[in-house]
Motif scaffolding. Structure first.
Motif, PDB file in Angstrom:
ATOM      1  N   ASP A  91       0.838  -1.205   0.000  1.00 52.06           N
ATOM      2  CA  ASP A  91       0.000   0.000   0.000  1.00 52.06           C
ATOM      3  C   ASP A  91       0.871   1.251   0.000  1.00 52.06           C
ATOM      4  OD1 ASP A  91      -2.360  -1.531   0.193  1.00 52.06           O
ATOM      5  OD2 ASP A  91      -2.196  -1.602   2.375  1.00 52.06           O
ATOM      6  N   VAL A  92       1.936   1.208   0.800  1.00 57.57           N
ATOM      7  CA  VAL A  92       2.849   2.354   0.869  1.00 57.57           C
ATOM      8  C   VAL A  92       3.513   2.571  -0.488  1.00 57.57           C
ATOM      9  CG1 VAL A  92       4.976   3.216   1.907  1.00 57.57           C
ATOM     10  CG2 VAL A  92       3.254   2.094   3.344  1.00 57.57           C
ATOM     11  N   ARG A  93       4.079   1.525  -1.035  1.00 57.66           N
ATOM     12  CA  ARG A  93       4.826   1.645  -2.286  1.00 57.66           C
ATOM     13  C   ARG A  93       3.916   1.991  -3.469  1.00 57.66           C
ATOM     14  NH1 ARG A  93       9.619  -1.851  -1.953  1.00 57.66           N
ATOM     15  NH2 ARG A  93      10.863  -0.896  -0.295  1.00 57.66           N
ATOM     16  N   ALA A  94       2.666   1.523  -3.450  1.00 58.51           N
ATOM     17  CA  ALA A  94       1.754   1.761  -4.576  1.00 58.51           C
ATOM     18  C   ALA A  94       1.409   3.231  -4.751  1.00 58.51           C
ATOM     19  CB  ALA A  94       0.465   0.951  -4.385  1.00 58.51           C
ATOM     20  N   GLN A  95       1.692   4.050  -3.724  1.00 58.60           N
ATOM     21  CA  GLN A  95       1.324   5.466  -3.791  1.00 58.60           C
ATOM     22  C   GLN A  95       2.445   6.337  -4.330  1.00 58.60           C
ATOM     23  OE1 GLN A  95      -1.338   6.841  -0.486  1.00 58.60           O
ATOM     24  NE2 GLN A  95      -0.802   4.876   0.416  1.00 58.60           N
ATOM     25  N   ASP A  96       3.495   5.716  -4.843  1.00 57.07           N
ATOM     26  CA  ASP A  96       4.579   6.473  -5.462  1.00 57.07           C
ATOM     27  C   ASP A  96       4.041   7.223  -6.686  1.00 57.07           C
ATOM     28  OD1 ASP A  96       7.061   7.475  -5.809  1.00 57.07           O
ATOM     29  OD2 ASP A  96       8.011   5.607  -6.411  1.00 57.07           O
ATOM     30  N   GLY A  97       4.528   8.429  -6.883  1.00 55.18           N
ATOM     31  CA  GLY A  97       4.065   9.234  -8.011  1.00 55.18           C
ATOM     32  C   GLY A  97       2.785   9.972  -7.743  1.00 55.18           C
ATOM     33  N   GLY A  98       2.374  10.067  -6.474  1.00 57.51           N
ATOM     34  CA  GLY A  98       1.186  10.838  -6.135  1.00 57.51           C
ATOM     35  C   GLY A  98      -0.120  10.101  -6.330  1.00 57.51           C
ATOM     36  N   VAL A  99      -0.082   8.773  -6.492  1.00 60.77           N
ATOM     37  CA  VAL A  99      -1.307   7.992  -6.644  1.00 60.77           C
ATOM     38  C   VAL A  99      -2.108   8.043  -5.347  1.00 60.77           C
ATOM     39  CG1 VAL A  99      -2.239   5.679  -7.025  1.00 60.77           C
ATOM     40  CG2 VAL A  99      -0.270   6.465  -8.352  1.00 60.77           C
ATOM     41  N   LEU A 100      -3.413   8.329  -5.439  1.00 61.60           N
ATOM     42  CA  LEU A 100      -4.284   8.320  -4.272  1.00 61.60           C
ATOM     43  C   LEU A 100      -4.913   6.943  -4.157  1.00 61.60           C
ATOM     44  CD1 LEU A 100      -5.684   9.713  -1.912  1.00 61.60           C
ATOM     45  CD2 LEU A 100      -7.469  10.462  -3.501  1.00 61.60           C
ATOM     46  N   LEU A 101      -4.523   6.185  -3.144  1.00 61.62           N
ATOM     47  CA  LEU A 101      -4.960   4.802  -3.015  1.00 61.62           C
ATOM     48  C   LEU A 101      -6.222   4.666  -2.173  1.00 61.62           C
ATOM     49  CD1 LEU A 101      -3.950   2.012  -3.959  1.00 61.62           C
ATOM     50  CD2 LEU A 101      -2.757   1.810  -1.767  1.00 61.62           C
ATOM     51  N   PHE A 102      -6.443   5.603  -1.247  1.00 62.52           N
ATOM     52  CA  PHE A 102      -7.538   5.462  -0.287  1.00 62.52           C
ATOM     53  C   PHE A 102      -8.469   6.676  -0.333  1.00 62.52           C
ATOM     54  CE2 PHE A 102      -3.838   3.223   1.557  1.00 62.52           C
ATOM     55  CZ  PHE A 102      -4.349   1.931   1.559  1.00 62.52           C
ATOM     56  N   ASP A 103      -9.756   6.416  -0.489  1.00 69.28           N
ATOM     57  CA  ASP A 103     -10.729   7.504  -0.473  1.00 69.28           C
ATOM     58  C   ASP A 103     -10.918   8.075   0.921  1.00 69.28           C
ATOM     59  OD1 ASP A 103     -11.184   7.234  -3.179  1.00 69.28           O
ATOM     60  OD2 ASP A 103     -12.886   5.870  -2.927  1.00 69.28           O
ATOM     61  N   ASP A 104     -10.550   7.291   1.949  1.00 67.65           N
ATOM     62  CA  ASP A 104     -10.747   7.743   3.332  1.00 67.65           C
ATOM     63  C   ASP A 104      -9.434   8.191   3.978  1.00 67.65           C
ATOM     64  OD1 ASP A 104      -9.715   5.167   3.381  1.00 67.65           O
ATOM     65  OD2 ASP A 104     -10.815   4.557   5.175  1.00 67.65           O
ATOM     66  N   VAL A 105      -8.537   8.779   3.181  1.00 65.97           N
ATOM     67  CA  VAL A 105      -7.260   9.244   3.717  1.00 65.97           C
ATOM     68  C   VAL A 105      -7.495  10.317   4.779  1.00 65.97           C
ATOM     69  CG1 VAL A 105      -6.991  10.908   1.830  1.00 65.97           C
ATOM     70  CG2 VAL A 105      -4.986  10.191   3.120  1.00 65.97           C
ATOM     71  N   ILE A 106      -6.782  10.194   5.916  1.00 64.92           N
ATOM     72  CA  ILE A 106      -6.930  11.180   6.996  1.00 64.92           C
ATOM     73  C   ILE A 106      -5.568  11.636   7.529  1.00 64.92           C
ATOM     74  CG2 ILE A 106      -9.268  10.727   7.781  1.00 64.92           C
ATOM     75  CD1 ILE A 106      -6.197   9.006   9.336  1.00 64.92           C
ATOM     76  N   ALA A 107      -4.500  11.087   6.981  1.00 67.14           N
ATOM     77  CA  ALA A 107      -3.150  11.489   7.389  1.00 67.14           C
ATOM     78  C   ALA A 107      -2.190  10.945   6.335  1.00 67.14           C
ATOM     79  CB  ALA A 107      -2.799  10.961   8.781  1.00 67.14           C
ATOM     80  N   TYR A 108      -0.916  11.219   6.521  1.00 65.29           N
ATOM     81  CA  TYR A 108       0.062  10.726   5.560  1.00 65.29           C
ATOM     82  C   TYR A 108       1.387  10.441   6.251  1.00 65.29           C
ATOM     83  CZ  TYR A 108       1.959  15.508   5.578  1.00 65.29           C
ATOM     84  OH  TYR A 108       2.504  16.717   5.962  1.00 65.29           O
ATOM     85  N   GLY A 109       2.149   9.559   5.618  1.00 61.73           N
ATOM     86  CA  GLY A 109       3.514   9.304   6.038  1.00 61.73           C
ATOM     87  C   GLY A 109       4.462   9.736   4.944  1.00 61.73           C
ATOM     88  N   GLY A 110       5.738   9.555   5.195  1.00 63.75           N
ATOM     89  CA  GLY A 110       6.734   9.957   4.218  1.00 63.75           C
ATOM     90  C   GLY A 110       8.157   9.706   4.687  1.00 63.75           C
ATOM     91  N   TRP A 111       8.285   9.080   5.850  1.00 67.76           N
ATOM     92  CA  TRP A 111       9.590   8.620   6.321  1.00 67.76           C
ATOM     93  C   TRP A 111       9.890   7.296   5.610  1.00 67.76           C
ATOM     94  CZ3 TRP A 111      13.192  11.033   9.135  1.00 67.76           C
ATOM     95  CH2 TRP A 111      14.201  10.299   9.759  1.00 67.76           C
ATOM     96  N   PRO A 112      11.153   6.979   5.327  1.00 63.90           N
ATOM     97  CA  PRO A 112      11.446   5.677   4.717  1.00 63.90           C
ATOM     98  C   PRO A 112      10.976   4.539   5.622  1.00 63.90           C
ATOM     99  CG  PRO A 112      13.367   7.110   4.665  1.00 63.90           C
ATOM    100  CD  PRO A 112      12.371   7.795   5.534  1.00 63.90           C
ATOM    101  N   MET A 113      10.823   3.360   5.065  1.00 64.40           N
ATOM    102  CA  MET A 113      10.562   2.183   5.889  1.00 64.40           C
ATOM    103  C   MET A 113      11.878   1.817   6.573  1.00 64.40           C
ATOM    104  SD  MET A 113       7.708   0.009   3.742  1.00 64.40           S
ATOM    105  CE  MET A 113       8.311   0.368   2.090  1.00 64.40           C
ATOM    106  N   ASP A 114      12.016   2.336   7.764  1.00 68.77           N
ATOM    107  CA  ASP A 114      13.251   2.369   8.548  1.00 68.77           C
ATOM    108  C   ASP A 114      13.226   1.188   9.511  1.00 68.77           C
ATOM    109  OD1 ASP A 114      15.378   3.107  10.159  1.00 68.77           O
ATOM    110  OD2 ASP A 114      14.435   4.929  10.933  1.00 68.77           O
ATOM    111  N   ASP A 115      13.651   0.028   9.030  1.00 69.83           N
ATOM    112  CA  ASP A 115      13.456  -1.237   9.739  1.00 69.83           C
ATOM    113  C   ASP A 115      14.718  -1.614  10.514  1.00 69.83           C
ATOM    114  OD1 ASP A 115      12.295  -3.517  10.615  1.00 69.83           O
ATOM    115  OD2 ASP A 115      12.291  -4.554   8.682  1.00 69.83           O
ATOM    116  N   HIS A 116      14.677  -1.432  11.824  1.00 72.88           N
ATOM    117  CA  HIS A 116      15.828  -1.714  12.673  1.00 72.88           C
ATOM    118  C   HIS A 116      16.017  -3.215  12.875  1.00 72.88           C
ATOM    119  CE1 HIS A 116      16.372   2.457  14.666  1.00 72.88           C
ATOM    120  NE2 HIS A 116      15.717   2.581  13.528  1.00 72.88           N
TER     121      HIS A 116
END
Length: 603
Positions: free
Chosen positions: A308-333
């Motif tokens: 879901d995260v990756r599919a939104q590359d290029g400004g694609v709107l994936l969810f009609d019920d969007v209420i927030a956003y992320g944008g930090w890399p998938m920072d997997d410790h």
């Protein structure tokens, strides 16, 4: 639960009860209160802020890339802190967070109070009970809606809400960065350390219980960076607990983290290769409370995943019920943390910025009046590795608080808000200066129908519905000091609300370091102070013009430090007064040649 009758019980009744006072909890409480709900917030620490408080001292990070800095309450807090706290003292930041909670008359804060139990009626939470250490009192809170911002999802555990803990297998959601087999591993926790440079040398004598390390022990990926003006190195890689029970083993993990932290500083100060290089650096602070990254994640009607995260590359709107956003890399410790010295402490898997987060991720799939915000939302481990950062948690909290207040006003469940009122929720968030990818803010009809008069060439941008620059597009109206923009109405009109968005430079990364991140971790000599962004309007005046031409001042400020300014006319002496026009005049910026304004709305 049977309470001891030897101790007093304080009873509270509210619309919304929030458990947890980190950035998500603070933003949820303030937003819900401003939307008219009565709020109780229960926090188990003596201050607000969670991982961003002076107890743990992680700076508030969020979405990467140009134009994506979080607005709303998070930005309001930053701007107030720039104004009041130029030296970036963490304890003063605590006061900024304490202040925004206590300034809201609709909020009852309960600090130093741990949630012990909740009472249920089927799948509905009726009340919670907490123990306040400082007063030795129980606090009993009845509410219609509950929001878990505790990080560890204490209400999920108590109420029977579905939750997950650990890493999903790569097959469950088709996530190629997930492990082959599901496990209970999480990201670990850290006791951060902070350092300061002086103009004289100092020595460091480690305690007997500290570990002793060499360069080989630290491995190739865990090296200190104190020179070259690096101010943001907080030794986050002093991390343990990812392969243990990150809730039940917290005390044991903390004890080991302290031994590691003092041992790392011993290496920095006393290893022969470092003695001269770091002679003037001193240990300024060591965290005694571990900062947690991951534990329980609640399950909502949707579980956001890596795809879901990756599919939104290029400004694609994936969810009609969007209420927030992320944008930090998938920072997997790495779950091994410091005990895996030859492994990279984290891998930054790419993620688009921004990517939308749906409303279905912030309310429980099986508990009817439970919402959640922060690092415990409904996501897989891989998506969590991006959504967990504090600024993202803050805007999730603002969304949850706004939605809960809306549910109270309609007398409905959180799920019904998503089914019947999602457009209203989104517009409320946009109106409160929260960006929602792919969703346009609706400009009030009164603003669109009025005649707009201004000497500024770009005045029409004031009613475009776009409240920030986007890419190379300048969406701000530049008002020179003393210049105005005025709406003239077709007939005398009663006003209810005036809303203004000023330019606080959401791309502050181009400015000196004190404005790039909200806090420093290492302080070299000559540390510059912070200041209010020069682009922000410092002085302005909003005036109503009566049909006879006389003028009434509706709002005026000479030391403004807000990006979003809202004046509720219905609560002033001018309620019910019909105006022929209303105008805004910019008088001074905080340093720029012009005052840039993104929105001037009248209702």
């Amino acid at each position: 639960m049977i309470l001891s009758s030897d101790f007093e019980t304080v009873r509270h009744s509210s619309d919304i009860c929030i458990v947890g006072g980190g950035m998500a909890g603070v933003c949820a409480a303030v937003s819900a209160a401003r939307h008219g709900a009565k709020v109780v917030i229960m926090q188990d620490r003596p201050m607000f802020g969670g991982n961003a408080s002076s107890e743990i001292r992680m700076c508030v990070m969020g979405a990467k890339e140009k134009d994506n800095r979080e607005g709303g309450i998070i930005e309001e807090l930053f701007l107030e802190d720039y104004y009041r706290n130029p030296d970036k003292i963490y304890q003063v930041w605590d006061g900024v967070l304490w202040g925004i909670i206590h300034e809201e008359t609709n909020i009852t804060p309960i600090l130093n109070c741990s949630c012990l139990d909740c009472d249920m009626d089927g799948n509905t939470i009726l009340s919670i009970t907490g123990w306040q250490l400082t007063t030795q009192k129980y606090h009993f809170v009845e509410a219609k809606m509950f929001i878990d911002c505790s990080g560890d999802s204490i209400l999920a555990k108590m109420s029977g809400a579905e939750y997950r803990m650990g890493r999903e297998s790569c097959d469950e959601f088709g996530e190629d960065i997930a492990p082959k087999e599901a496990d209970k591993c999480t990201m670990g926790m850290s006791c951060l350390i902070q350092t300061r440079e002086y103009d004289t040398p100092s020595t460091f004598i480690p305690p007997d219980w500290a570990h002793h390390y060499t360069a080989e022990d630290l491995g190739p990926y865990r090296k200190p960076h104190l020179l070259g003006g690096v101010r943001f190195h907080n030794f986050w890689w002093i991390e343990l607990g990812g392969q243990q029970d990150c809730i039940g083993d917290t005390e044991e993990i903390r004890d080991e983290l302290l031994k590691v932290a003092y041992g790392v500083w011993d290496y920095i100060k006393n290893d022969p290769a470092n003695v001269e290089k770091y002679a003037n650096w001193r240990l300024d602070w060591v965290g005694i409370l571990p900062g947690k990254r991951e534990s329980r994640r609640c399950v909502g009607d949707y579980i956001l995943n890596q795809n879901d995260v990756r599919a939104q590359d290029g400004g694609v709107l994936l969810f009609d019920d969007v209420i927030a956003y992320g944008g930090w890399p998938m920072d997997d410790h790495h779950p091994g943390g410091f005990n895996a010295p030859n492994e990279r402490p984290t891998i930054f898997h790419p993620a688009p910025s921004p990517f939308g987060i749906p409303y279905r991720c912030i309310y429980s799939v099986n508990i009817g009046n439970l919402m959640f915000a922060g690092r415990n939302i409904s996501v897989t481990h891989t998506a969590f590795s991006s959504t967990r950062v504090a600024a993202t948690c803050g805007i999730l909290g603002q969304a949850a608080g706004t939605a809960a207040a809306l549910a109270i006003s309609y007398g409905c469940s959180p799920r019904e808000i998503g089914q019947k009122h999602i457009h209203e929720l989104q517009q409320a968030l946009l109106d409160d200066d929260c960006m929602l990818p792919g969703v346009q803010r609706e400009v009030p009809e009164l603003s669109l129908q009025a005649e707009l008069i201004s000497d500024a060439a770009d005045a029409e941008k004031l009613r475009s519905g776009i409240d920030r620059d986007m890419g190379e597009i300048d969406n701000g109206c530049a008002l020179a000091p003393g210049q105005s923009a005025e709406y003239r109405f077709a007939s005398p009109t009663e006003l209810t609300k005036i809303r203004v968005i000023f330019d606080s430079d959401l791309n502050r990364e181009t400015l000196p370091e004190p404005l790039q991140k909200n806090y420093f971790c290492s302080r070299p000599l000559g540390q510059p102070g912070a200041y209010v962004p020069p682009t922000l309007t410092k002085g302005y005046r909003i005036e109503g013009i009566l049909p006879d031409g006389s003028i009434r001042t509706l709002k005026e400020d000479t030391v403004n430090r807000k990006r979003l300014v809202v004046q509720d006319i219905s609560e002033t002496e001018y309620s019910g007064v019909a105006f022929a026009a209303v105008r805004i005049t910019a008088t001074e910026s905080w340093g720029a040649d012009v005052c840039r304004v993104f929105a001037f709305d009248v209702r």
